[in-house]
Design a protein around this motif. Structure first.
Motif, PDB file in Angstrom:
ATOM      1  N   SER A 101     -29.934 136.273  -0.532  1.00 38.07           N
ATOM      2  CA  SER A 101     -30.872 137.292  -0.984  1.00 38.07           C
ATOM      3  C   SER A 101     -30.116 138.583  -1.326  1.00 38.07           C
ATOM      4  O   SER A 101     -30.330 139.201  -2.368  1.00 38.07           O
ATOM      5  N   ARG A 102     -29.187 138.892  -0.458  1.00 32.42           N
ATOM      6  CA  ARG A 102     -28.414 140.122  -0.681  1.00 32.42           C
ATOM      7  C   ARG A 102     -27.525 139.969  -1.912  1.00 32.42           C
ATOM      8  O   ARG A 102     -27.441 140.872  -2.744  1.00 32.42           O
ATOM      9  N   ILE A 103     -26.902 138.786  -2.056  1.00 31.61           N
ATOM     10  CA  ILE A 103     -25.991 138.609  -3.186  1.00 31.61           C
ATOM     11  C   ILE A 103     -26.762 138.652  -4.499  1.00 31.61           C
ATOM     12  O   ILE A 103     -26.328 139.253  -5.483  1.00 31.61           O
ATOM     13  N   ASN A 104     -27.940 138.029  -4.494  1.00 34.19           N
ATOM     14  CA  ASN A 104     -28.693 137.958  -5.744  1.00 34.19           C
ATOM     15  C   ASN A 104     -29.526 139.194  -6.013  1.00 34.19           C
ATOM     16  O   ASN A 104     -30.088 139.335  -7.094  1.00 34.19           O
ATOM     17  N   GLY A 105     -29.694 140.025  -5.001  1.00 36.62           N
ATOM     18  CA  GLY A 105     -30.400 141.281  -5.220  1.00 36.62           C
ATOM     19  C   GLY A 105     -31.900 141.133  -5.350  1.00 36.62           C
ATOM     20  O   GLY A 105     -32.558 141.960  -5.950  1.00 36.62           O
ATOM     21  N   ASN A 106     -32.472 140.049  -4.827  1.00 38.67           N
ATOM     22  CA  ASN A 106     -33.935 140.017  -4.753  1.00 38.67           C
ATOM     23  C   ASN A 106     -34.358 139.456  -3.395  1.00 38.67           C
ATOM     24  O   ASN A 106     -33.523 138.975  -2.621  1.00 38.67           O
ATOM     25  N   LEU A 107     -35.683 139.489  -3.149  1.00 42.78           N
ATOM     26  CA  LEU A 107     -36.146 139.188  -1.791  1.00 42.78           C
ATOM     27  C   LEU A 107     -36.593 137.744  -1.601  1.00 42.78           C
ATOM     28  O   LEU A 107     -37.084 137.379  -0.537  1.00 42.78           O
ATOM     29  N   VAL A 132     -30.648 134.774   3.870  1.00 46.77           N
ATOM     30  CA  VAL A 132     -30.624 136.236   3.849  1.00 46.77           C
ATOM     31  C   VAL A 132     -29.409 136.744   3.065  1.00 46.77           C
ATOM     32  O   VAL A 132     -29.501 137.683   2.260  1.00 46.77           O
ATOM     33  N   THR A 133     -28.277 136.059   3.284  1.00 49.08           N
ATOM     34  CA  THR A 133     -27.065 136.491   2.577  1.00 49.08           C
ATOM     35  C   THR A 133     -27.207 136.290   1.075  1.00 49.08           C
ATOM     36  O   THR A 133     -26.835 137.147   0.273  1.00 49.08           O
ATOM     37  N   GLN A 154     -35.269 136.040   1.454  1.00 53.29           N
ATOM     38  CA  GLN A 154     -35.869 136.483   2.719  1.00 53.29           C
ATOM     39  C   GLN A 154     -37.221 135.827   2.937  1.00 53.29           C
ATOM     40  O   GLN A 154     -37.582 135.449   4.055  1.00 53.29           O
TER      41      GLN A 154
END
Lengths: 629, 99, 263
Positions: B49-55, B46-47, B58
């Motif tokens: 995902s947030r750093i890379n800016g895509n889903l 999840v982290t 997730q």
């Protein structure tokens, strides 16, 4: 080239005999020897039929061939198992089957007391079949099969009485020394294949003109090694004397008349190789010259009648090899001497067998003496053979041996005088030791052991001796008359025209007879008047001692080949034990050790496995950490 | 505060889960520790995902959850089967593979 | 300014507060999981860690996963754990002494090394850029975004994983199923056994637990007419688990027979 379908019977008949006798077992004990003799005889009849057919055809149509089957077919390399019967082969076919059949007849009586007579005849038939394959094969590969076949038969027959360890050792010795020669033959075949791409006689003969002399010389030397092994020539001569362990008919057939001449056949057959390789040819001459003197010298010191004859065989084949080495002028005379030698030497061996038969298998000539009155027929036939080998006219040896001496003198250059002199000296020594054999055996006083009652052999034994004696008288003249054999064989060889004549034939004959007379005189002077001891005297000169030990041939082989060979073997065994096995065992020990060490980890507890996974993951991470930093 | 703090806590939870698998004998607790490790991995997904800016991360975490569910179902069934035959839920008692 | 921090993935102050409160708690709870003796306490601590993780997910713009985490883990999976714990024995507590020699030091050393190296690696890892944040990816809503990915790019893994789920369900059934080892007794056989058994006393059937007893509980044995407790009135599986209370404590002779006045 004519095609025939009946050649296979020549080989097939004796081979069938061997198969029936060996597979039939004791059931064939009663009639096995008769069957074997009949099959060998019928093979001779087929041979005679082919001779008549061949004589009636024009010269260029005389060779006939038969393709049996496609043997090896690999890519562009094709070998057909085929048979080839030409003017050269037919001489051998008739010699092998003719003398072979006579010796079969002789053996019926000679081996009648032996309980393994059937096995003996089976081996004899096997030998005839293999020897026929050797001379009938149309390629070096087919020849090789026959070559090995006669080697096998020779091994089996030398060791026929293998219950005696010495005899078994003798057969092993012959077999091993023959292997050295066989190695030469197989190398020669490989050279032929590698440089010419063919192994058939016709193919090699055709290619020989386009092949480099170096390759042909190598092939020729290898062929010479092969011939030396099979024909007991220097330096592979040591086995022939021990080969006399076999029954006497075997000595007569295999180790005098036929198999040991296979080397002469091989060189004659490969004339196209040797004609194009003078170095190899020179080596052939040297080997022949050395052997003819070497054998003759050994013959002077032998007290065993068969070994004396064996030494003589070695020496006479030396003559033949020498003749083949002289090139086109010598081939025909080599074959001629081969045929006459086949008659008189086989006859003499059978005579020796007859003497042994009458003397309770005693072979020591010092215990013979005065047998002339007790064995008249044996004496006469042996005597004819004796005169023939000496080269007394008009016996067979006179023509054939004189031709060789003449060729030696006419071979041109400085070597001619040297070679001619050697052959003359050889003739003198031959005369000396053969006279010695004659005197010790048939003349002088009785020196028999107690209880020995010499008697003449049964007719089954003296009949073949008589036939061979007739051959020993007539064959020489028949083959010499009108240059019959020379013309018969000459289409096979490339003759380069007339040669300079160093000495006239009549001079050569006179010289040869003089030398023979000298040899005979010395022998008569030494042995006729002296009281012969039954035990060889010990206080003799070092030369005699040296010669008695076969000129140190065994000691030489032992010192320079056997001991180093054993050392090498020991070293290899040690290397194998320590290095090869050691490393293998080391790996095994490592596996066992690490296995028993790691077995502690396999304790069945899931949690400890999980801990190991954790440690593994730690290692992985640590590796990454190291790489990153 | 940086997003990688979540990664640190994820690593810590993962390590704690690994230790738990090794030191605890109760099969059920061992399973819970495995779940903890899977969840730690999910937190990383999840982290990231947030750093890379895509889903994508997730979605991966979603898949991991399904796999974890499968694993729990089968694993617990195995525990029940073992308990029924050995009357024990200790992983040390199921050490017959040694022989 | 605040908005900009969110844009580049920097955690905002409320999130930092939440993280620094919940993060250490989650680590402590996880450590507690290892240290408590009773499995059921471990399960509760585990549930707490999972809820914290769900909060973390939501804080990181993974709303869907956060909800699923609560539903699936704290709901389904933890219930399953607890159910199995009930089956195996909810009160049984582990001894925490190590039986395999040397395992614990190895595990702890390895784990400390592993964690330390991981943290060290993470600390020096750099993307070469700042975190992007999910505002753009979640523009149409988090659930829609994940749904779009699941049914487009990841549709094949999705199908495969559904097959895995079905297989796991079947496998669990197969594993948990126990074939009957003896023939099922018929009613006829049961009544024959009751009347022709060793004692006629059981002919009327076993007493039910709690009958005439002071407690109406399933683990309290019934009292016979003479006031003695009947141990065979309690379910055999409770007895086997050791959950049955000692029958003797219910013996009427040992307690006061004075009837208390109902109020």
């Amino acid at each position: 080239m004519t095609i025939s379908t009946s050649l296979v019977y020549l080989i097939g008949l004796p081979f069938a005999g061997a198969a029936i006798l060996l597979l039939g077992g004791r059931r064939t004990d009663k009639w096995g020897h008769l069957l074997a003799t009949a099959l060998s005889g019928s093979s001779f009849v087929v041979g005679v039929y082919h001779l008549i057919q061949m004589v009636n055809r024009p010269t260029e149509m005389r060779p006939i061939s038969q393709k049996l089957f496609e043997w090896i077919s690999v890519g562009s390399f094709n070998v057909d198992a085929g048979l080839l019967l030409d003017q050269l082969s037919i001489c051998f076919v008739l010699l092998i089957t003719g003398v072979g059949t006579l010796i079969h007849i002789y053996s019926i009586a000679y081996m009648s007391e032996d309980r393994d007579r059937r096995r003996f005849f089976a081996y004899l038939n096997l030998f005839i079949a293999a020897m026929l394959l050797l001379v009938l094969g149309d390629s070096y590969l087919s020849l090789y099969v026959g070559w090995e076949g006669v080697g096998l038969a020779s091994y089996l027959l030398i060791g026929f009485w293998n219950q005696k360890p010495a005899y078994a050792t003798a057969s092993k010795k012959a077999f091993v020394m023959n292997r050295v020669g066989d190695m030469g033959l197989s190398l020669a075949i490989m050279i032929a294949f590698a440089t010419m791409g063919t192994v058939s006689f016709a193919g090699v003969a055709e290619q020989a003109h386009h092949t480099s002399e170096a390759a042909l010389t190598a092939m020729g030397i290898m062929l010479l090694v092969a011939a030396a092994g099979k024909s007991a020539q220097f330096p592979l001569q040591a086995w022939l004397g021990d080969a006399m362990a076999g029954p006497t008919p075997v000595s007569a057939l295999i180790h005098a008349a036929t198999m040991v001449t296979a080397g002469v056949y091989l060189i004659t057959r490969s004339n196209f190789v040797f004609d194009a390789a003078p170095t190899a040819q020179l080596l052939v001459v040297i080997v022949g010259a050395i052997t003819l003197i070497f054998g003759a010298l050994i013959g002077t010191a032998k007290d065993d009648i068969k070994k004396a004859l064996a030494a003589s065989t070695m020496s006479q084949i030396g003559y033949m090899i020498l003749a083949t080495g002289l090139g086109p002028i010598g081939y025909a005379f080599a074959i001629m001497h081969l045929i006459t030698h086949g008659f008189f030497k086989a006859g003499m061996f059978l005579g020796a067998g007859s003497v042994m038969h009458g003397m309770n298998d005693e072979v020591n000539m010092r215990k013979y003496g005065a047998l002339r009155q007790f064995m008249p027929i044996t004496f006469i036939t042996f005597g004819i053979g004796y005169l023939a080998i000496l080269g007394v006219p008009p016996f067979a040896g006179f023509y054939s041996k004189d031709m060789i001496i003449e060729s030696a003198f006419n071979s041109g250059g400085m070597q001619a005088i040297f070679l001619g002199s050697l052959t003359l000296i050889g003739a003198a020594i031959t005369a000396f030791y053969m006279t010695r054999v004659m005197i010790l055996t048939f003349a002088g006083t009785k020196r028999w052991d107690e209880g020995v009652e010499p008697h003449e052999s049964p007719w089954l034994m003296w009949f073949p001796m008589a036939v061979l004696a007739v051959g020993s008288v007539t064959s020489g003249y028949l083959l010499y008359h009108n240059k019959a054999l020379y013309k018969w064989l000459s289409p096979l060889f490339e003759d380069h025209g007339e040669h300079e004549e160093l000495l006239k034939p009549i001079v050569v004959s006179a010289l040869a007879l003089t030398m023979v007379a000298i040899g005979v005189s010395i022998a008569v002077y030494k042995y006729m008047r002296e009281n012969i001891e039954t035990v060889a005297p010990v206080d003799v000169s070092w030369i005699t001692k040296f010669v008695r030990k076969d000129l140190m041939q065994d000691q030489f082989n032992e010192k320079f080949f056997m001991r180093p060979g054993q050392l090498l073997t020991k070293a290899l065994v040690t290397t194998e034990d320590v290095v090869v096995d050691g490393s293998v065992r080391g790996v095994a020990r490592m596996a066992i050790g690490s296995g028993s060490g790691l077995r502690g980890l396999q304790n069945g507890f899931v949690r400890s496995y999980a801990a190991l996974i954790l440690v593994g993951a730690l290692t992985l991470i640590a590796a990454i950490w190291v790489v990153v930093s | 505060m940086d997003a990688s703090n979540y990664l640190y806590i994820s690593a810590l939870l993962f390590t704690i889960g690994a230790v738990g698998v090794v030191v605890r004998r109760n099969a059920i607790v061992v399973f819970m520790c495995i779940e903890l490790m899977l969840n730690a991995a999910n937190l990383s997904f999840v982290t990231f995902s947030r750093i890379n800016g895509n889903l994508d991360g997730q979605v991966m975490a979603f898949f991991t959850m399904v796999v974890a569910a499968c694993e729990v179902v089968v694993g617990l069934a195995i525990i029940v089967a073992i308990y029924r035959s050995r009357r024990s839920a200790s992983v040390d008692d199921a050490s017959l593979l040694k022989r | 300014m605040m908005q900009l921090a969110i844009e580049v993935g920097q955690t905002a102050t409320p999130e930092a507060v939440m993280f620094w409160i919940l993060g250490p708690l989650a680590v402590l709870a996880a450590l507690g999981m290892l240290l408590v003796k009773k499995a059921v306490h471990s399960a509760i601590l585990m549930a707490f860690v999972m809820v914290v993780l769900a909060v973390f997910y939501i804080a990181q713009d993974a709303v869907f996963l956060g909800i699923v985490q609560v539903v699936v883990y704290t709901g389904a999976v933890m219930m399953l754990f607890l159910f199995i714990l009930m089956l195996v024995g909810v009160d049984s507590s582990d001894s925490l002494t190590e039986t395999i020699r040397g395992l614990r030091p190895i595990a702890i050393t390895a784990a400390v090394g592993f964690g330390g190296l991981m943290v060290s690696l993470l600390g020096r890892a750099t993307l070469g850029r700042d975190a992007i944040g999910l505002s753009a990816a979640n523009a149409d809503g988090n659930v829609e975004g994940i749904g779009y990915l699941l049914f487009s790019r990841f549709v094949w893994p999705f199908e495969v994983i559904s097959a895995l789920l079905v297989t796991a369900a079947l496998g669990a059934m197969v594993l948990a199923h126990q074939p009957r080892s003896s023939k099922k007794t018929t009613q006829r056989q049961q009544s024959i056994n009751r009347f022709r058994g060793e004692s006629i006393a059981t002919a009327a059937g076993l007493p039910a637990p709690g009958v005439y007893a002071r407690h109406n509980a399933v683990d309290v044995p019934a009292l016979l007419p003479d006031g003695t407790p009947a141990p065979n009135s309690v379910n055999a599986s409770l007895k086997a688990r050791g959950d049955m209370l000692d029958s003797n404590t219910f013996d009427l002779k040992k307690i006061s027979t004075q009837v208390e006045e109902e109020k």
